[in-house]
Design a protein around this motif. Structure first.
Motif, PDB file in Angstrom:
ATOM      1  N   TYR A 406       0.828  -1.194   0.000  1.00 41.62           N
ATOM      2  CA  TYR A 406       0.000   0.000   0.000  1.00 41.62           C
ATOM      3  C   TYR A 406       0.872   1.258   0.000  1.00 41.62           C
ATOM      4  CZ  TYR A 406      -3.836  -3.157   1.159  1.00 41.62           C
ATOM      5  OH  TYR A 406      -4.766  -4.174   1.129  1.00 41.62           O
ATOM      6  N   SER A 407       0.267   2.351  -0.396  1.00 48.83           N
ATOM      7  CA  SER A 407       0.998   3.616  -0.485  1.00 48.83           C
ATOM      8  C   SER A 407       1.368   4.142   0.895  1.00 48.83           C
ATOM      9  CB  SER A 407       0.156   4.651  -1.229  1.00 48.83           C
ATOM     10  OG  SER A 407      -1.026   4.950  -0.510  1.00 48.83           O
ATOM     11  N   ASP A 408       2.423   4.945   0.926  1.00 49.26           N
ATOM     12  CA  ASP A 408       2.882   5.552   2.167  1.00 49.26           C
ATOM     13  C   ASP A 408       3.275   6.996   1.903  1.00 49.26           C
ATOM     14  OD1 ASP A 408       3.902   5.296   5.038  1.00 49.26           O
ATOM     15  OD2 ASP A 408       5.684   6.013   3.984  1.00 49.26           O
ATOM     16  N   SER A 409       2.891   7.875   2.813  1.00 56.16           N
ATOM     17  CA  SER A 409       3.296   9.289   2.772  1.00 56.16           C
ATOM     18  C   SER A 409       2.784   9.979   1.517  1.00 56.16           C
ATOM     19  CB  SER A 409       4.818   9.415   2.881  1.00 56.16           C
ATOM     20  OG  SER A 409       5.275   8.845   4.092  1.00 56.16           O
ATOM     21  N   THR A 410       1.461  10.066   1.407  1.00 55.80           N
ATOM     22  CA  THR A 410       0.810  10.813   0.333  1.00 55.80           C
ATOM     23  C   THR A 410       0.322  12.137   0.899  1.00 55.80           C
ATOM     24  OG1 THR A 410       0.095   8.766  -0.730  1.00 55.80           O
ATOM     25  CG2 THR A 410      -1.017  10.791  -1.394  1.00 55.80           C
ATOM     26  N   PHE A 411       0.747  13.241   0.272  1.00 55.04           N
ATOM     27  CA  PHE A 411       0.424  14.583   0.753  1.00 55.04           C
ATOM     28  C   PHE A 411      -0.543  15.216  -0.234  1.00 55.04           C
ATOM     29  CE2 PHE A 411       1.743  19.162   1.437  1.00 55.04           C
ATOM     30  CZ  PHE A 411       1.127  19.273   2.665  1.00 55.04           C
ATOM     31  N   VAL A 412      -1.767  15.556   0.218  1.00 55.17           N
ATOM     32  CA  VAL A 412      -2.829  16.071  -0.645  1.00 55.17           C
ATOM     33  C   VAL A 412      -3.213  17.454  -0.137  1.00 55.17           C
ATOM     34  CG1 VAL A 412      -5.102  15.612  -1.630  1.00 55.17           C
ATOM     35  CG2 VAL A 412      -3.625  13.695  -0.981  1.00 55.17           C
ATOM     36  N   GLN A 413      -2.915  18.487  -0.925  1.00 56.58           N
ATOM     37  CA  GLN A 413      -3.051  19.854  -0.420  1.00 56.58           C
ATOM     38  C   GLN A 413      -3.677  20.774  -1.457  1.00 56.58           C
ATOM     39  OE1 GLN A 413       0.553  22.131  -0.129  1.00 56.58           O
ATOM     40  NE2 GLN A 413      -0.193  23.360   1.584  1.00 56.58           N
ATOM     41  N   GLY A 414      -4.626  21.593  -1.022  1.00 56.19           N
ATOM     42  CA  GLY A 414      -5.108  22.716  -1.812  1.00 56.19           C
ATOM     43  C   GLY A 414      -5.850  22.351  -3.078  1.00 56.19           C
ATOM     44  N   ASN A 415      -6.389  21.141  -3.168  1.00 53.82           N
ATOM     45  CA  ASN A 415      -7.119  20.725  -4.367  1.00 53.82           C
ATOM     46  C   ASN A 415      -8.596  21.093  -4.268  1.00 53.82           C
ATOM     47  OD1 ASN A 415      -4.967  18.829  -5.722  1.00 53.82           O
ATOM     48  ND2 ASN A 415      -5.021  18.264  -3.550  1.00 53.82           N
ATOM     49  N   ILE A 416      -9.263  21.149  -5.407  1.00 50.77           N
ATOM     50  CA  ILE A 416     -10.706  21.317  -5.457  1.00 50.77           C
ATOM     51  C   ILE A 416     -11.320  19.999  -5.902  1.00 50.77           C
ATOM     52  CG2 ILE A 416     -12.627  22.440  -6.656  1.00 50.77           C
ATOM     53  CD1 ILE A 416     -10.874  24.940  -6.841  1.00 50.77           C
ATOM     54  N   PHE A 417     -12.093  19.382  -5.019  1.00 52.75           N
ATOM     55  CA  PHE A 417     -12.834  18.168  -5.342  1.00 52.75           C
ATOM     56  C   PHE A 417     -14.310  18.546  -5.448  1.00 52.75           C
ATOM     57  CE2 PHE A 417      -9.154  16.632  -2.825  1.00 52.75           C
ATOM     58  CZ  PHE A 417      -8.569  15.796  -3.769  1.00 52.75           C
ATOM     59  N   TYR A 418     -14.809  18.581  -6.679  1.00 50.55           N
ATOM     60  CA  TYR A 418     -16.197  18.973  -6.924  1.00 50.55           C
ATOM     61  C   TYR A 418     -16.968  17.780  -7.472  1.00 50.55           C
ATOM     62  CZ  TYR A 418     -20.206  21.062  -9.343  1.00 50.55           C
ATOM     63  OH  TYR A 418     -21.476  21.354  -9.797  1.00 50.55           O
ATOM     64  N   THR A 419     -18.142  17.526  -6.923  1.00 54.71           N
ATOM     65  CA  THR A 419     -18.946  16.416  -7.411  1.00 54.71           C
ATOM     66  C   THR A 419     -20.417  16.808  -7.489  1.00 54.71           C
ATOM     67  OG1 THR A 419     -19.581  14.113  -7.025  1.00 54.71           O
ATOM     68  CG2 THR A 419     -19.182  15.472  -5.067  1.00 54.71           C
ATOM     69  N   GLN A 420     -21.067  16.389  -8.568  1.00 52.08           N
ATOM     70  CA  GLN A 420     -22.500  16.630  -8.720  1.00 52.08           C
ATOM     71  C   GLN A 420     -23.329  15.545  -8.038  1.00 52.08           C
ATOM     72  OE1 GLN A 420     -23.628  17.265 -12.805  1.00 52.08           O
ATOM     73  NE2 GLN A 420     -22.124  18.884 -13.128  1.00 52.08           N
ATOM     74  N   GLU A 421     -22.698  14.419  -7.722  1.00 59.59           N
ATOM     75  CA  GLU A 421     -23.373  13.329  -7.027  1.00 59.59           C
ATOM     76  C   GLU A 421     -22.507  12.914  -5.836  1.00 59.59           C
ATOM     77  OE1 GLU A 421     -25.765  11.079 -10.566  1.00 59.59           O
ATOM     78  OE2 GLU A 421     -23.689  10.470 -10.208  1.00 59.59           O
ATOM     79  N   ALA A 422     -23.081  12.149  -4.942  1.00 62.10           N
ATOM     80  CA  ALA A 422     -22.338  11.742  -3.757  1.00 62.10           C
ATOM     81  C   ALA A 422     -21.053  11.007  -4.139  1.00 62.10           C
ATOM     82  CB  ALA A 422     -23.214  10.844  -2.875  1.00 62.10           C
ATOM     83  N   SER A 423     -19.942  11.429  -3.543  1.00 58.37           N
ATOM     84  CA  SER A 423     -18.632  10.851  -3.830  1.00 58.37           C
ATOM     85  C   SER A 423     -18.012  10.352  -2.529  1.00 58.37           C
ATOM     86  CB  SER A 423     -17.736  11.879  -4.513  1.00 58.37           C
ATOM     87  OG  SER A 423     -16.498  11.312  -4.874  1.00 58.37           O
ATOM     88  N   THR A 424     -16.778   9.846  -2.627  1.00 54.12           N
ATOM     89  CA  THR A 424     -16.128   9.308  -1.440  1.00 54.12           C
ATOM     90  C   THR A 424     -14.622   9.236  -1.641  1.00 54.12           C
ATOM     91  OG1 THR A 424     -16.202   7.495   0.172  1.00 54.12           O
ATOM     92  CG2 THR A 424     -16.243   6.891  -2.159  1.00 54.12           C
ATOM     93  N   PHE A 425     -13.904   8.915  -0.583  1.00 56.57           N
ATOM     94  CA  PHE A 425     -12.468   8.654  -0.607  1.00 56.57           C
ATOM     95  C   PHE A 425     -12.248   7.269  -0.001  1.00 56.57           C
ATOM     96  CE2 PHE A 425     -12.839  13.189  -0.792  1.00 56.57           C
ATOM     97  CZ  PHE A 425     -11.729  13.648  -1.496  1.00 56.57           C
ATOM     98  N   ASN A 426     -11.402   6.457  -0.626  1.00 51.11           N
ATOM     99  CA  ASN A 426     -11.139   5.096  -0.161  1.00 51.11           C
ATOM    100  C   ASN A 426      -9.654   4.956   0.157  1.00 51.11           C
ATOM    101  OD1 ASN A 426     -13.880   4.200  -0.797  1.00 51.11           O
ATOM    102  ND2 ASN A 426     -13.235   4.358  -2.941  1.00 51.11           N
ATOM    103  N   PHE A 427      -9.321   4.832   1.437  1.00 52.15           N
ATOM    104  CA  PHE A 427      -7.913   4.814   1.838  1.00 52.15           C
ATOM    105  C   PHE A 427      -7.383   3.411   2.123  1.00 52.15           C
ATOM    106  CE2 PHE A 427      -9.780   8.843   3.413  1.00 52.15           C
ATOM    107  CZ  PHE A 427      -9.169   9.685   2.508  1.00 52.15           C
ATOM    108  N   THR A 428      -8.265   2.446   2.323  1.00 53.35           N
ATOM    109  CA  THR A 428      -7.904   1.057   2.654  1.00 53.35           C
ATOM    110  C   THR A 428      -6.780   1.037   3.700  1.00 53.35           C
ATOM    111  OG1 THR A 428      -6.424   0.835   0.726  1.00 53.35           O
ATOM    112  CG2 THR A 428      -8.741   0.196   0.441  1.00 53.35           C
ATOM    113  N   LYS A 429      -5.605   0.458   3.341  1.00 56.69           N
ATOM    114  CA  LYS A 429      -4.520   0.320   4.315  1.00 56.69           C
ATOM    115  C   LYS A 429      -3.333   1.256   4.024  1.00 56.69           C
ATOM    116  CE  LYS A 429      -5.618  -4.530   5.286  1.00 56.69           C
ATOM    117  NZ  LYS A 429      -5.095  -5.927   5.298  1.00 56.69           N
ATOM    118  N   SER A 430      -3.565   2.307   3.264  1.00 53.03           N
ATOM    119  CA  SER A 430      -2.490   3.266   3.016  1.00 53.03           C
ATOM    120  C   SER A 430      -2.093   3.942   4.336  1.00 53.03           C
ATOM    121  CB  SER A 430      -2.940   4.314   2.003  1.00 53.03           C
ATOM    122  OG  SER A 430      -4.082   5.014   2.473  1.00 53.03           O
TER     123      SER A 430
END
Length: 502
Positions: A406-430
């Motif tokens: 699994y991934s390690d040390s992912t840095f997510v900053q200052g993004n725009i996440f726009y959705t017209q329908e219900a969305s989600t984030f799936n992190f599992t074992k990262s």
């Protein structure tokens, strides 16, 4: 008897030119009015077919000139050592359509540049269509083998179309342009290879792909490759894939209108490096990818270090905007891992359009992180997810899953996440995911822990108030620019940076 007379006539002419020339010679070919019994040394004495070049040994300053409007059947073999001051040119002359070289039914290539330096191929059309699909078939093959360093090859304004290679990667696939370097006796690589202003049309399986030293046990990368201003259309598989390269620049390319003809077993994406270091992918547009698996616009793939993907426009792809992946199942002696990928200032509109199941069901997250990738930065991107094409479609923003880890040390900053329908984030074992200051616009079933999260953006709302699908509003952040006789839409660096600064 005529063939014998022609042979000696050509041979005497070439011997005379070899002994007398000082600054280079020109060899003319005219498929309509040429004559293979002539010298080929002037327009008036042009050869008719490619066979006249069989005995030509190219020297610095030489030119092979093919008359426009003509079709030459067979395989054009090019090998020559120009110098920085006296390049070798293979080019068109006259008026009309580009001269076209058409491979034979069983040809694995129509044109090959082999073991050359300071050589330019420009304004030529290439077709290589057999009676049936054949693995490894390509239009243009650029090869360096047991040679050393092949320097400064330039392919400019070349059209490659209708190459029917295999659609299956494991069979050998096929391509519009194939770049090959290798050798056991002499390590052989390219330095400063440039491919620009080309049009690749209806080529299978891929548009432009490399084959080089990919193992870290035997790492000899080609360096300073530039791929820019190319148009790729109606190619079902991979678009631009450098392999075994260092410091490659891929910019201002367009890939679009990808047909959905790959077998269900096949994975492909738009523009991505494999076993490469320090790749820069910027100002490109990829759309309409329909591969059964993956089908993202962009990808930072395994055994790659320090990949930068920035200022790109991804839209209407069956997969998402980008894949970042690495296999944890390959030996460390071969695979240095995917480390230090940066994804920034890209725009994704209406990606994740998949309507048929993949290996993992209806799977098409906007950002897919697969396997043990490390130290990934995802910042200041616009992910604009429209309504699903079908109710079963995937509408997740980021999915991190396993590929031998699994991934390690992912840095997510200052993004725009726009959705017209219900969305989600799936992190599992990262592990060690850090989210900071992102905009989450719309409804989310699962959101990451983000202490500076924002759920409203007046500036973004103004951009999309006239068009909720985003194409019209976000166009103010992009430019339309001419590419290979057509147009592409590219992110404007200053505009998107100003937008995020606000």
């Amino acid at each position: 008897m005529k063939k014998i007379i022609c042979f000696f006539s050509i041979l005497l002419s070439l011997l005379w030119m070899s002994c007398s020339k000082q600054t280079g010679s020109s060899y003319y070919l005219d498929a309509v009015n040429g004559d293979d019994c002539q010298s080929g040394l002037t327009e008036a004495t042009a050869w008719k077919s490619l066979s006249g070049l069989r005995y030509v040994e190219l020297k610095p300053g030489d030119r092979i000139r093919l008359k426009r409007g003509g079709t030459f059947t067979g395989e054009l073999e090019i090998s020559g050592q120009g110098t920085p001051d006296n390049r070798i040119y293979v080019e068109a002359y006259g008026e009309g359509d580009k001269p076209c070289i058409v491979g034979n039914d069983t040809s694995l290539y129509a044109v090959r540049i082999f073991n050359s330096d300071y050589l330019t191929l420009r304004n030529i059309a290439i077709v290589n269509t057999g009676k049936e699909r054949r693995p490894h078939r390509t239009g243009l093959k650029i090869e360096c083998r047991d040679y050393g360093v092949s320097r400064n090859i330039v392919v400019d304004g070349v059209d490659v179309r209708d190459v029917n290679g295999s659609l299956v990667k494991e069979e050998g696939g096929g391509s519009g342009i194939l770049i090959v370097n290798g050798g056991k006796d002499i390590i052989s690589v390219f330095d400063s290879l440039t491919i620009e202003n080309c049009h690749i049309l209806r080529c299978a399986r891929n548009a432009m792909i490399w084959s080089g030293y990919s193992s870290r046990e035997n790492w000899h990368p080609s360096k300073h490759t530039i791929v820019r201003n190319n148009l790729i259309e109606e190619v079902p598989g991979d678009g631009i894939v450098p392999i075994g390269c260092d410091s490659t620049l891929i910019e201002h390319n367009v890939m679009r209108n990808c047909p959905a003809i790959l077998p269900d077993s096949e994975a492909a994406a738009g523009i991505w490096p494999w076993s490469c270091d320090n790749t820069v992918i910027q100002f490109n547009e990829v759309s309409d990818h329909k591969a059964p698996w993956d089908a993202q616009g962009f990808d930072s793939d395994w055994n790659c270090r320090n990949t930068l993907i920035q200022y790109n426009y991804s839209h209407d792809n069956d997969g998402g905007m980008v894949l970042i992946c690495n296999s944890g199942e390959s030996p460390a002696t071969f695979n240095a891992g995917n480390v230090g990928t940066v994804i920034r200032y890209n725009i994704s509109i209406n990606d994740g359009r998949r309507t048929r199941p993949t290996r993992a069901g209806m799977f098409s997250p906007s950002i897919h992180i697969a396997g043990p990738v490390k130290n990934t930065t995802i910042s200041h991107n616009i992910i604009h997810a429209n309504r699903r094409a079908t109710k079963e479609a995937d509408r997740s923003m980021i999915t991190s899953d396993s590929w031998g880890g699994y991934s390690d040390s992912t840095f997510v900053q200052g993004n725009i996440f726009y959705t017209q329908e219900a969305s989600t984030f799936n992190f599992t074992k990262s592990t060690n995911d850090v989210f900071s200051g992102n905009y989450y616009l719309g409804t989310f079933k699962v959101k990451p822990a983000d202490k500076d999260a924002r759920s409203v953006s007046e500036a973004y709302q103004k951009l999309i108030e006239k068009d909720a699908d985003g194409f019209e509003g976000l166009s103010v952040l992009m430019d339309t620019i001419g590419i290979a006789g057509s147009e592409g839409v590219f992110v404007n660096e200053n505009a998107i940076r100003r937008f995020f600064d606000r």
